[in-house]
Design an enzyme around this catalytic site. Sequence first.
Site, PDB file in Angstrom:
ATOM      1  N   GLU A   1       0.859  -1.178   0.000  1.00 24.46           N
ATOM      2  CA  GLU A   1       0.000   0.000   0.000  1.00 24.46           C
ATOM      3  C   GLU A   1       0.894   1.225   0.000  1.00 24.46           C
ATOM      4  O   GLU A   1       1.952   1.228   0.638  1.00 24.46           O
ATOM      5  CB  GLU A   1      -0.917   0.014   1.218  1.00 24.46           C
ATOM      6  CG  GLU A   1      -1.980  -1.044   1.094  1.00 24.46           C
ATOM      7  CD  GLU A   1      -2.923  -1.089   2.270  1.00 24.46           C
ATOM      8  OE1 GLU A   1      -4.046  -1.518   2.062  1.00 24.46           O
ATOM      9  OE2 GLU A   1      -2.522  -0.716   3.388  1.00 24.46           O
TER      10      GLU A   1
ATOM     11  N   TYR B   1       6.778   1.146  -8.726  1.00 20.53           N
ATOM     12  CA  TYR B   1       5.986  -0.077  -8.623  1.00 20.53           C
ATOM     13  C   TYR B   1       5.398  -0.462  -9.983  1.00 20.53           C
ATOM     14  O   TYR B   1       5.379  -1.632 -10.354  1.00 20.53           O
ATOM     15  CB  TYR B   1       4.890   0.077  -7.579  1.00 20.53           C
ATOM     16  CG  TYR B   1       5.421   0.430  -6.204  1.00 20.53           C
ATOM     17  CD1 TYR B   1       6.560  -0.182  -5.690  1.00 20.53           C
ATOM     18  CD2 TYR B   1       4.808   1.398  -5.420  1.00 20.53           C
ATOM     19  CE1 TYR B   1       7.063   0.151  -4.442  1.00 20.53           C
ATOM     20  CE2 TYR B   1       5.293   1.730  -4.170  1.00 20.53           C
ATOM     21  CZ  TYR B   1       6.421   1.103  -3.682  1.00 20.53           C
ATOM     22  OH  TYR B   1       6.920   1.429  -2.449  1.00 20.53           O
TER      23      TYR B   1
END
Length: 151
Positions: free
Chosen positions: A108, A119
């Site tokens: 997260e 990411y």
Amino acid sequence: MIVLSEGSLNDLLIVMEIMTEAFSPEFGESWNENQCRSMLSLPGTKLILAQTNQDYCGFIISRTVLDEEELLMIAVSPGYQKKGLGRILLKKLIENARNRGITSIFLEVRSTNKAQILYGKFGFQKIGFRKAYYTGNDAQKFDAISYRLDL
């Protein structure tokens, strides 16, 4: 030259120093010492430290549950940011997970955090949204985005 090594709870002070430098209290993303100690004490938690020229400059903390890995924290000291260290740490986490038969990695991140670019380059896919997940030092709320990488 960057050297990666496995860390432990004995490296708590190193982790706290890097985390304090790397994260602004404005966003409420870093942990306090008790939270960090607690997380590093849990079964399945792993710490990878990055070092260069005798200086610790980054780390990544993850936790394994069954065949899944959760990236809990990645931090790079400001003087080493934007030099590929985050990429090196994330690549090592993924490599280690694959070697252990992990099937997916979750994380997260604050919805405005530029780490999302990193990411995405590794193939993480957005899978969820958490409204007002982080609380900054002035009680301001920040949303989080959940990601998953299937290995």
